[in-house]
Write an enzyme that holds these catalytic residues in place. Sequence first.
Site, PDB file in Angstrom:
ATOM      1  N   TYR A 261      32.002  74.329   8.164  1.00  0.00           N
ATOM      2  CA  TYR A 261      31.643  72.984   7.701  1.00  0.00           C
ATOM      3  C   TYR A 261      30.601  73.076   6.587  1.00  0.00           C
ATOM      4  O   TYR A 261      30.710  72.403   5.556  1.00  0.00           O
ATOM      5  CB  TYR A 261      31.105  72.159   8.876  1.00  0.00           C
ATOM      6  CG  TYR A 261      30.689  70.757   8.494  1.00  0.00           C
ATOM      7  CD1 TYR A 261      31.603  69.704   8.524  1.00  0.00           C
ATOM      8  CD2 TYR A 261      29.383  70.484   8.104  1.00  0.00           C
ATOM      9  CE1 TYR A 261      31.221  68.413   8.166  1.00  0.00           C
ATOM     10  CE2 TYR A 261      28.990  69.200   7.744  1.00  0.00           C
ATOM     11  CZ  TYR A 261      29.917  68.171   7.774  1.00  0.00           C
ATOM     12  OH  TYR A 261      29.536  66.901   7.420  1.00  0.00           O
TER      13      TYR A 261
ATOM     14  N   GLU B 278      30.725  45.221  28.118  1.00  0.00           N
ATOM     15  CA  GLU B 278      30.218  46.338  27.309  1.00  0.00           C
ATOM     16  C   GLU B 278      28.760  46.595  27.653  1.00  0.00           C
ATOM     17  O   GLU B 278      28.054  45.690  28.137  1.00  0.00           O
ATOM     18  CB  GLU B 278      30.302  45.998  25.813  1.00  0.00           C
ATOM     19  CG  GLU B 278      31.676  45.615  25.330  1.00  0.00           C
ATOM     20  CD  GLU B 278      31.652  45.030  23.922  1.00  0.00           C
ATOM     21  OE1 GLU B 278      32.727  44.676  23.427  1.00  0.00           O
ATOM     22  OE2 GLU B 278      30.554  44.912  23.329  1.00  0.00           O
TER      23      GLU B 278
ATOM     24  N   LYS C 162      24.944  46.884  26.762  1.00  0.00           N
ATOM     25  CA  LYS C 162      24.094  46.234  25.756  1.00  0.00           C
ATOM     26  C   LYS C 162      23.141  47.294  25.198  1.00  0.00           C
ATOM     27  O   LYS C 162      22.112  47.609  25.791  1.00  0.00           O
ATOM     28  CB  LYS C 162      23.319  45.075  26.368  1.00  0.00           C
ATOM     29  CG  LYS C 162      22.572  44.228  25.352  1.00  0.00           C
ATOM     30  CD  LYS C 162      21.958  42.997  26.012  1.00  0.00           C
ATOM     31  CE  LYS C 162      21.285  42.106  24.971  1.00  0.00           C
ATOM     32  NZ  LYS C 162      20.173  42.798  24.289  1.00  0.00           N
TER      33      LYS C 162
ATOM     34  N   ASP D 218      20.349  49.117  23.202  1.00  0.00           N
ATOM     35  CA  ASP D 218      19.025  48.681  22.776  1.00  0.00           C
ATOM     36  C   ASP D 218      18.743  49.249  21.383  1.00  0.00           C
ATOM     37  O   ASP D 218      18.102  50.289  21.223  1.00  0.00           O
ATOM     38  CB  ASP D 218      17.973  49.171  23.778  1.00  0.00           C
ATOM     39  CG  ASP D 218      16.741  48.283  23.776  1.00  0.00           C
ATOM     40  OD1 ASP D 218      16.775  47.228  23.127  1.00  0.00           O
ATOM     41  OD2 ASP D 218      15.751  48.648  24.425  1.00  0.00           O
TER      42      ASP D 218
ATOM     43  N   GLU E  34      25.833  48.038  16.489  1.00  0.00           N
ATOM     44  CA  GLU E  34      24.439  48.302  16.843  1.00  0.00           C
ATOM     45  C   GLU E  34      24.076  49.706  16.401  1.00  0.00           C
ATOM     46  O   GLU E  34      24.739  50.682  16.778  1.00  0.00           O
ATOM     47  CB  GLU E  34      24.254  48.180  18.356  1.00  0.00           C
ATOM     48  CG  GLU E  34      22.838  47.976  18.800  1.00  0.00           C
ATOM     49  CD  GLU E  34      22.403  46.519  18.730  1.00  0.00           C
ATOM     50  OE1 GLU E  34      21.225  46.251  19.040  1.00  0.00           O
ATOM     51  OE2 GLU E  34      23.221  45.650  18.381  1.00  0.00           O
TER      52      GLU E  34
ATOM     53  N   TYR F  47      31.565  46.996  17.359  1.00  0.00           N
ATOM     54  CA  TYR F  47      32.232  46.280  18.440  1.00  0.00           C
ATOM     55  C   TYR F  47      32.879  44.958  18.039  1.00  0.00           C
ATOM     56  O   TYR F  47      33.471  44.295  18.880  1.00  0.00           O
ATOM     57  CB  TYR F  47      31.254  46.024  19.585  1.00  0.00           C
ATOM     58  CG  TYR F  47      29.983  45.299  19.175  1.00  0.00           C
ATOM     59  CD1 TYR F  47      29.974  43.928  18.936  1.00  0.00           C
ATOM     60  CD2 TYR F  47      28.790  46.003  19.030  1.00  0.00           C
ATOM     61  CE1 TYR F  47      28.822  43.275  18.557  1.00  0.00           C
ATOM     62  CE2 TYR F  47      27.621  45.352  18.658  1.00  0.00           C
ATOM     63  CZ  TYR F  47      27.638  43.988  18.423  1.00  0.00           C
ATOM     64  OH  TYR F  47      26.491  43.345  18.035  1.00  0.00           O
TER      65      TYR F  47
ATOM     66  N   LYS G 270      20.939  40.810  31.708  1.00  0.00           N
ATOM     67  CA  LYS G 270      19.757  41.642  31.526  1.00  0.00           C
ATOM     68  C   LYS G 270      19.347  42.287  32.852  1.00  0.00           C
ATOM     69  O   LYS G 270      19.264  41.613  33.881  1.00  0.00           O
ATOM     70  CB  LYS G 270      18.593  40.802  30.982  1.00  0.00           C
ATOM     71  CG  LYS G 270      18.899  40.103  29.661  1.00  0.00           C
ATOM     72  CD  LYS G 270      19.167  41.094  28.543  1.00  0.00           C
ATOM     73  CE  LYS G 270      17.912  41.806  28.130  1.00  0.00           C
ATOM     74  NZ  LYS G 270      16.953  40.940  27.427  1.00  0.00           N
TER      75      LYS G 270
ATOM     76  N   CYS H 141     -21.957  55.871  30.625  1.00  0.00           N
ATOM     77  CA  CYS H 141     -20.778  56.078  29.776  1.00  0.00           C
ATOM     78  C   CYS H 141     -20.278  57.510  29.918  1.00  0.00           C
ATOM     79  O   CYS H 141     -21.055  58.459  29.757  1.00  0.00           O
ATOM     80  CB  CYS H 141     -21.129  55.784  28.321  1.00  0.00           C
ATOM     81  SG  CYS H 141     -19.784  56.150  27.166  1.00  0.00           S
TER      82      CYS H 141
ATOM     83  N   CYS I  91     -20.932  59.250  26.156  1.00  0.00           N
ATOM     84  CA  CYS I  91     -22.270  59.494  25.589  1.00  0.00           C
ATOM     85  C   CYS I  91     -23.391  59.497  26.624  1.00  0.00           C
ATOM     86  O   CYS I  91     -24.527  59.855  26.313  1.00  0.00           O
ATOM     87  CB  CYS I  91     -22.578  58.475  24.501  1.00  0.00           C
ATOM     88  SG  CYS I  91     -22.840  56.792  25.133  1.00  0.00           S
TER      89      CYS I  91
ATOM     90  N   CYS J 270     -20.330  50.126  27.632  1.00  0.00           N
ATOM     91  CA  CYS J 270     -21.348  51.082  27.222  1.00  0.00           C
ATOM     92  C   CYS J 270     -22.349  50.358  26.325  1.00  0.00           C
ATOM     93  O   CYS J 270     -21.958  49.601  25.435  1.00  0.00           O
ATOM     94  CB  CYS J 270     -20.707  52.247  26.477  1.00  0.00           C
ATOM     95  SG  CYS J 270     -21.884  53.332  25.633  1.00  0.00           S
TER      96      CYS J 270
ATOM     97  N   CYS K 143     -22.372  55.643  20.167  1.00  0.00           N
ATOM     98  CA  CYS K 143     -21.441  56.284  21.107  1.00  0.00           C
ATOM     99  C   CYS K 143     -20.260  56.833  20.311  1.00  0.00           C
ATOM    100  O   CYS K 143     -19.578  56.070  19.623  1.00  0.00           O
ATOM    101  CB  CYS K 143     -20.956  55.281  22.140  1.00  0.00           C
ATOM    102  SG  CYS K 143     -19.668  55.926  23.246  1.00  0.00           S
TER     103      CYS K 143
END
Length: 731
Positions: A40, A117, A119, A121, A196, A248, A338, A432, A435, A450, A456
């Site tokens: 290729y 189908e 879905k 993302d 998509e 699709y 969903k 903290c 520091c 803090c 800091c």
Amino acid sequence: MADLSHDEAARRLEALGAAIRHHDYQYYVLDQPEVGDADYDSLMRELLAIETEHPDLVTPDSPSQKVGGQVAPTFSPVRHRAPLLSLENAYSEAELEDFDRRVRSLLPGETVEYVAELKIDGLSVALRYENGRFVQGATRGDGEVGEDITANARTVKTVPHRLKPLRELAKKLTKDPDLFNPEPTPAGWTVAVRGEVFMPVAAFEKVNQARGEVGDPFFANPRNAAAGSLRQLDPAVTAGRELDAFLYEIIYSEPAEVAPATHWETLKFLGALGFKTNPESRFCPTIAEVVAYCRDWDEKRWDLPYEIDGAVVKVNSLDQRVRLGVRSKSPRWSIAFKYPAQKAETVVRNVAVNVGRTGILTPVAELEPVRLAGSTVSRASLHNEDIVRDKDVRIGDTVVIQKAGEVIPEVVEVVKAKRTGTERVFEMPSRCPVCGAPVVREPGEAAHRCTNGLSCPAQIWESLIHFGSRDGMDIEGFGPKIIDQLLKTGLIHDPGDIYALTVEQLVELERMGNKSAQNLIEAIDASRRQPLNRLLFALGLRHVGDRAAFLLARHFATMERLAAASEAELQQVPEIGEKIAASVVEFFSQEINRGLIRRLAESGVNMTMPGAAGVAGEPGEAGPGAGEADAGAGPGRALGEPLPGPAHPLAGVTIVLTGTLATLERREAEEIIRNFGGRPSSSVSKKTDYVVVGENPGSKLEKARELTASGQAPDLRIIDEDEFKRLIGRA
């Protein structure tokens, strides 16, 4: 190659192109390679060599364009000939059955079949072909107008540059009675298809690893990564992101006769044309089989090499679809199912404490790594001590976690039945962890803080990131890795030092060449012109967000007037309350902060609000987001709009945004709401006036539905992006 005449070179390129396209189809679409990589690569090298010698023979659909073309200055708008609609959502099997009943009530006595189908993302795109050649790609945008991404779409391996000829296709398709039998290709055949574009999980992890190595922020999820990659101005960047695509739908075909009669036939027809279609699609004669399909993939979705967030159900007959019609934004013949957020159990190994920009200490659960929603989770924020106490999270506990919005890990609850008695109660530190300074929790606040301010190290680092952020002074290239080096070398100690940096100093940093150093200095110089509201936000005053910064800057017009204001004067500004007023007075009372302001002013940083009362400037530069014209502010930006009067319908209105808007970034939409006198809010309550719903909405939509259904919020309106744009005059 040098011995080839121009005509011979053209014929050889055509043959090489056909061979390479065939092998691309076998490898990327069918996953059935016929040649090895070496063979290729040999074909591709020969093609590139001929094109180098005969550049006039390079065509837009050449396989060489898969690796990137010319850099685009911007994306041109593309008006879709047919609207690309979004879908209504279903969240339960009962809602799927309700959808089926609605469809059948509109088609009385007719047999209704479906296709289910996955879905995907990713990012919805439209691809147009003329006489079988790819000529244009566009994003969905708002469904009516998208962006021209033709050069980037060419780089996606599974987007064919040429379709398989219909004359040849007809002979093959007639052997299968289930397939549409097209006539030979008519002259001028044009077809637009929808699909998509997505980023496979492996490619997503690879991209984020590479970004982490150079200090770039991670993509939150594969969908964001795909969208960001497809909208790169340089197609070569897109080409390196390993995007994929499933097609699709036929949006339109001219002549119209060259199109199947059902959706199931359409999927087969698209595959025969050379497009990659999702092999997991299923023909479902009944809604019961649709429900079974959705249930089946809820169990198996994390085994896929790409992310899905549900399933899509479509009426199979295209004739029935026409008669069912569409609503303002969604078709009556399709619905998206969903899936709920996935949950998992794991163990809290420890609770660490992070220190943020304003000194706030945030407890973070360090977890036994667990696979959740397609990724390995090992940390989850616990936000503050009150939440730790309310949920009673202890070190050693078994907990249930989920990803909020499928992105951010959160602890849902403790599995107290699994406690052994060895668990340890977490205590917020009195000093903290970075520091060692004392930590305080002020009355009425949930956060521990803090007290060391910009002394800091953790706060300095976070403050510098915030100062140069897009919402702040918008200094492009001033990211975490550069800031780390600048702090370690002592070149900067606070934001005032940024404007004293030179190219000569920057080129000494690791991986900082002369060009990069020059670009950063130019970005720093440009940031001096930002309006006062951006500077106020960048300085990080407690409780002063971008809305409060804008209101204060517009009212006082100059930094000098603001610094001299008393708490009483500050509270005279609409929406500025006691807490913000006290914070502003406290900030300007500290010599370290006054000194920083003086140094910034001496460095030429703007200290005024153009367009405000008593200050010269363009009136459009007063709103949030002003100063971004040179930073690529896109459509929908509030820049240039006059401040609205109280008569505007959004004045005093509370608006919640949920999901992803197609044409506006979340920040842009919130700025527009503020400019019209409205209040963007992050939570839905009885006082909410509008909930604007984008793609993939979260729990806010469910909360809004509950409040309206129960009568607790009778005036709350749930609207889509189109209606929101009409409200703001952008329709």
